[in-house]
Design a protein around this motif. Sequence first.
Motif, PDB file in Angstrom:
ATOM      1  N   GLY A  66       0.828  -1.191   0.000  1.00 38.30           N
ATOM      2  CA  GLY A  66       0.000   0.000   0.000  1.00 38.30           C
ATOM      3  C   GLY A  66       0.863   1.241   0.000  1.00 38.30           C
ATOM      4  O   GLY A  66       2.083   1.175  -0.146  1.00 38.30           O
ATOM      5  N   ALA A  67       0.228   2.399   0.175  1.00 38.69           N
ATOM      6  CA  ALA A  67       0.948   3.662   0.217  1.00 38.69           C
ATOM      7  C   ALA A  67       0.104   4.691   0.952  1.00 38.69           C
ATOM      8  O   ALA A  67      -1.127   4.553   1.053  1.00 38.69           O
ATOM      9  CB  ALA A  67       1.275   4.153  -1.200  1.00 38.69           C
ATOM     10  N   VAL A  68       0.777   5.723   1.442  1.00 41.97           N
ATOM     11  CA  VAL A  68       0.078   6.760   2.194  1.00 41.97           C
ATOM     12  C   VAL A  68       0.817   8.082   2.028  1.00 41.97           C
ATOM     13  O   VAL A  68       2.026   8.106   1.793  1.00 41.97           O
ATOM     14  CB  VAL A  68      -0.005   6.374   3.695  1.00 41.97           C
ATOM     15  CG1 VAL A  68       1.379   6.402   4.350  1.00 41.97           C
ATOM     16  CG2 VAL A  68      -0.991   7.251   4.443  1.00 41.97           C
ATOM     17  N   THR A  69       0.077   9.183   2.093  1.00 42.19           N
ATOM     18  CA  THR A  69       0.670  10.515   2.085  1.00 42.19           C
ATOM     19  C   THR A  69       0.667  11.059   3.508  1.00 42.19           C
ATOM     20  O   THR A  69       0.209  10.396   4.436  1.00 42.19           O
ATOM     21  CB  THR A  69      -0.110  11.464   1.162  1.00 42.19           C
ATOM     22  OG1 THR A  69      -1.461  11.567   1.641  1.00 42.19           O
ATOM     23  CG2 THR A  69      -0.114  10.947  -0.266  1.00 42.19           C
ATOM     24  N   ALA A  70       1.163  12.292   3.675  1.00 42.79           N
ATOM     25  CA  ALA A  70       1.268  12.869   5.014  1.00 42.79           C
ATOM     26  C   ALA A  70      -0.092  13.071   5.668  1.00 42.79           C
ATOM     27  O   ALA A  70      -0.217  12.979   6.893  1.00 42.79           O
ATOM     28  CB  ALA A  70       2.024  14.195   4.951  1.00 42.79           C
ATOM     29  N   ASP A  71      -1.120  13.349   4.859  1.00 39.63           N
ATOM     30  CA  ASP A  71      -2.420  13.623   5.473  1.00 39.63           C
ATOM     31  C   ASP A  71      -3.609  13.016   4.726  1.00 39.63           C
ATOM     32  O   ASP A  71      -4.755  13.293   5.063  1.00 39.63           O
ATOM     33  CB  ASP A  71      -2.641  15.130   5.604  1.00 39.63           C
ATOM     34  CG  ASP A  71      -2.352  15.880   4.321  1.00 39.63           C
ATOM     35  OD1 ASP A  71      -2.292  15.223   3.251  1.00 39.63           O
ATOM     36  OD2 ASP A  71      -2.188  17.104   4.371  1.00 39.63           O
ATOM     37  N   GLY A  72      -3.353  12.179   3.740  1.00 38.44           N
ATOM     38  CA  GLY A  72      -4.459  11.556   3.016  1.00 38.44           C
ATOM     39  C   GLY A  72      -4.734  10.149   3.506  1.00 38.44           C
ATOM     40  O   GLY A  72      -3.966   9.585   4.299  1.00 38.44           O
ATOM     41  N   PRO A  73      -5.822   9.534   3.076  1.00 40.37           N
ATOM     42  CA  PRO A  73      -6.131   8.164   3.480  1.00 40.37           C
ATOM     43  C   PRO A  73      -5.174   7.175   2.825  1.00 40.37           C
ATOM     44  O   PRO A  73      -4.683   7.417   1.721  1.00 40.37           O
ATOM     45  CB  PRO A  73      -7.560   7.958   2.974  1.00 40.37           C
ATOM     46  CG  PRO A  73      -7.686   8.896   1.824  1.00 40.37           C
ATOM     47  CD  PRO A  73      -6.855  10.097   2.174  1.00 40.37           C
ATOM     48  N   PRO A  74      -4.864   6.064   3.490  1.00 43.62           N
ATOM     49  CA  PRO A  74      -3.984   5.064   2.887  1.00 43.62           C
ATOM     50  C   PRO A  74      -4.660   4.357   1.725  1.00 43.62           C
ATOM     51  O   PRO A  74      -5.886   4.282   1.644  1.00 43.62           O
ATOM     52  CB  PRO A  74      -3.696   4.103   4.040  1.00 43.62           C
ATOM     53  CG  PRO A  74      -4.889   4.226   4.929  1.00 43.62           C
ATOM     54  CD  PRO A  74      -5.325   5.658   4.833  1.00 43.62           C
ATOM     55  N   VAL A  75      -3.849   3.828   0.832  1.00 41.79           N
ATOM     56  CA  VAL A  75      -4.316   3.013  -0.289  1.00 41.79           C
ATOM     57  C   VAL A  75      -3.654   1.648  -0.147  1.00 41.79           C
ATOM     58  O   VAL A  75      -2.434   1.565  -0.025  1.00 41.79           O
ATOM     59  CB  VAL A  75      -3.929   3.647  -1.635  1.00 41.79           C
ATOM     60  CG1 VAL A  75      -4.326   2.733  -2.793  1.00 41.79           C
ATOM     61  CG2 VAL A  75      -4.572   5.014  -1.792  1.00 41.79           C
ATOM     62  N   PHE A  76      -4.441   0.583  -0.130  1.00 38.30           N
ATOM     63  CA  PHE A  76      -3.901  -0.768  -0.045  1.00 38.30           C
ATOM     64  C   PHE A  76      -4.260  -1.533  -1.303  1.00 38.30           C
ATOM     65  O   PHE A  76      -5.340  -1.346  -1.874  1.00 38.30           O
ATOM     66  CB  PHE A  76      -4.458  -1.500   1.178  1.00 38.30           C
ATOM     67  CG  PHE A  76      -3.971  -0.948   2.492  1.00 38.30           C
ATOM     68  CD1 PHE A  76      -2.700  -1.246   2.959  1.00 38.30           C
ATOM     69  CD2 PHE A  76      -4.783  -0.120   3.260  1.00 38.30           C
ATOM     70  CE1 PHE A  76      -2.250  -0.733   4.167  1.00 38.30           C
ATOM     71  CE2 PHE A  76      -4.336   0.402   4.462  1.00 38.30           C
ATOM     72  CZ  PHE A  76      -3.063   0.095   4.914  1.00 38.30           C
TER      73      PHE A  76
END
Length: 207
Positions: A66-76
Motif C-alpha cells: 500500500g501507500a500513504v501521504t502525510a495527510d491523506g487516506p492510505p491506499v492498499f
Amino acid sequence: MFTDRRDAGRQLAERLAGPWRDPLVLGLARGGVPVAAEVAAGLGAPLDVAVARKIGAPGQPEWGIGAVTADGPPVFDAAASRLGLSSRQLTELCEEERAEAARRVELYEDGRAPAPREGRDVIMVDDGLATGVTAIAALRAARAESPRSLTFAAPVAAPDAVERVRREADDVVCVDTPAGFTAVGRWYRDFGQTSDTEVVRLLRDTS
C-alpha cells in the motif's frame, strides 16, 4: 532506454506540450523530482513536490502492500487483504510511513509555502510506474485540493499500472509502456538513487 532521469524528463516534456491553464508540475519524491524539473522547464511551469510513502509488508519492507501521504487516506492493494493483517497492524504500518511522509514534506518545503493546486492544471510526474499504488495515494491527495485537471506522467510504465492509475487521473501520459516492463530501473542507463539533498536543491533552484 533513457540515459538518466534528466533525459527522461526532457523526452516526457515533449509529450506534454500544452496547452495548459496555469500549470503546476509536481515531482513525486524522490526519484520523480529530477524528471519533473525537466518537465517544468520544458513547459515553463513552476515545480513543487508530492510525497507518498510505500507501506511495506511486516518483515518484508520492500514488498509494498500500500501507500500513504502525510495527510491523506492510505491506499492498499489486493495483497494486503491476503496477508490476514489485523486493522491494528495495518494502522501501525500506515502511521509509521505517514510520519515519514510528513517529515519529508517539511524537509522538502524548506520553509516555503506549498504551491496552490486549486483551479490549476496539475501534472504529477514520477520516474516510472510499476504497480501504481504510490501514484494513486499521491493523486488522491492532490485531487482533494481541487485542481482544474490532474494528469499523471512518467517516462516508462507497466501497462496494467497505467490502467489502474487512469481511474484516478484525468489523463496518463508516458513515453513508453513496454509489454516486458519488469522494473523501472531496467529502462535507465543511470538509475542512481536521488538524495534528499538533490530534491531540496532542485526545488529551491526552480522556485
